[in-house]
Write an enzyme that holds these catalytic residues in place. Structure first.
Site, short mmCIF file in Angstrom:
data_model
loop_
_atom_site.label_atom_id
_atom_site.label_comp_id
_atom_site.label_asym_id
_atom_site.label_seq_id
_atom_site.Cartn_x
_atom_site.Cartn_y
_atom_site.Cartn_z
N GLY A 1 40.79 35.10 36.80
CA GLY A 1 42.01 36.24 36.01
C GLY A 1 42.79 37.00 37.71
O GLY A 1 43.43 38.20 37.51
N LYS A 2 41.94 36.61 39.03
CA LYS A 2 43.04 36.92 40.40
C LYS A 2 44.32 36.57 40.07
O LYS A 2 44.54 37.18 41.07
CB LYS A 2 41.82 36.60 41.35
CG LYS A 2 40.63 37.50 40.81
CD LYS A 2 39.47 36.26 42.12
CE LYS A 2 37.96 37.31 42.29
NZ LYS A 2 36.79 36.56 43.33
N GLU A 3 44.31 35.86 39.84
CA GLU A 3 45.78 34.52 40.26
C GLU A 3 46.08 34.26 38.87
O GLU A 3 45.84 34.17 37.54
CB GLU A 3 45.89 33.81 40.89
CG GLU A 3 46.43 33.30 42.40
CD GLU A 3 45.18 34.98 43.32
OE1 GLU A 3 45.39 35.07 43.95
OE2 GLU A 3 43.70 34.22 43.54
#
Length: 322
Positions: free
Chosen positions: A285-287
């Site tokens: 869920g970082k990008e």
């Protein structure tokens, strides 16, 4: 299946046009061109806050003025750096230089002469130690100090401007432009050495690295969207990346960074975070799933002068976001 032909690159005096043309070619030249296009998209997006991660020895290698140009034009809104880069930046501001050396050299002889080596760059150890002492002495003047590395570096930026008004540095520029600099592993640097020197001399100084994490996450949470640019990887990269995870834990799910660029020579198949792909980061869920993203596998000392020159020569303008 309809394919799009590559387009040969023609020599040109305009670097912005060169990188745009390279985006239509192949291999890492194409990645470099795509990185320029995505960075331009970030700058032109009025809702985007841009965060820059800096690792490696960029200042000793001569990248200082390129980074200053990015800050002066607000092509970036916040920085996360290794402490080493900021230390070397402070040295340059105070008139302490780095010198062209060679990587084929007798390091025992360099040690005897008091010369430190950073691959093919030399510096004098006694000059570094003088800066260590000057920073430690400055810390005593602001004691008792307790705060984030962001606040400490801001104060150092103000101090070096007062100490040497004619000096040039990324640290001083960011102070003038109100661009925050975070150093989440500050103990792992000569700035950390200065902090130890000050503390051993009885100075009360506490750099709260948890506040660093909280403060940069707040910047991300307040932004409509974020773009990230990584020079290398290391702590600066994941420190920015994890803001998306922290925000989701606290019921502020932002969906990930909206744009992503990395210049690196690290590879993903050894499992290290410096080389991990943005596709891997999507699983955390970082990008965002749809974010324009590119990793250019290239020495940053090649990529950054080209990127900075292209952005500056394009004439694109941007106001401060944070």
């Amino acid at each position: 299946m309809e394919l799009t032909p590559t387009t040969p690159v023609y020599p040109t005096e305009r670097i912005a046009d060169l990188l745009d043309a390279m985006s239509k070619t192949g291999f890492q030249g194409r990645k470099m061109g795509e990185a320029y296009r995505i960075w331009t998209e970030m700058i032109q997006d009025p809702d985007c806050t841009i965060l820059l991660g800096i690792s490696g020895a960029m200042i000793p290698a001569g990248m200082q003025e390129c980074l200053i140009a990015l800050a002066e034009r607000h092509y970036i809104d916040g920085i996360v750096s290794t402490g080493a880069n900021i230390f070397h930046d402070i040295c340059e501001h105070l008139g302490i230089r780095h010198y062209r050396g060679h990587h084929h050299v007798n390091d025992a002889e360099l040690f005897e002469k008091g010369i430190d080596r950073i691959y093919d760059v030399f510096a004098y150890e006694d000059e570094f130690r003088d800066v260590d002492d000057r920073v430690a002495s400055f810390i005593k003047t602001i004691a008792p100090f307790q705060g984030s590395s962001r606040e400490l570096i801001r104060r150092i930026g103000e101090w070096i401007i007062q100490t040497r008004p004619g000096g040039r540095s990324l640290t001083a520029t960011c102070f003038k432009e109100d661009i925050p600099i975070f150093v989440p592993a500050i103990a792992d640097s000569s700035i950390g050495i200065s902090l130890v020197m000050a503390r051993r001399a009885g100075t009360h100084v506490e750099v709260d690295q948890i506040s660093d994490t909280h403060e940069i996450t707040q910047i991300v949470e307040k932004a409509a969207k974020t773009g990230v640019i990584y020079i290398g990887g290391g702590v600066p990269k994941n420190f920015i990346q994890q803001t998306q995870v922290i925000s989701s834990i606290h019921d502020c799910n932002l969906g990930g960074h909206a744009y992503a660029i990395q210049f690196t020579t690290d590879t993903p198949h050894f499992g290290g975070l410096s080389g991990c792909t943005f596709e891997e980061a999507i699983s955390w869920g970082k990008e965002t799933v749809t974010c324009p993203r590119v990793q250019c596998f290239c020495d940053a000392t090649i990529a950054i002068p080209l990127m900075a020159s292209a952005l500056v020569s394009s004439g694109i303008r941007r106001e401060r976001q944070i």
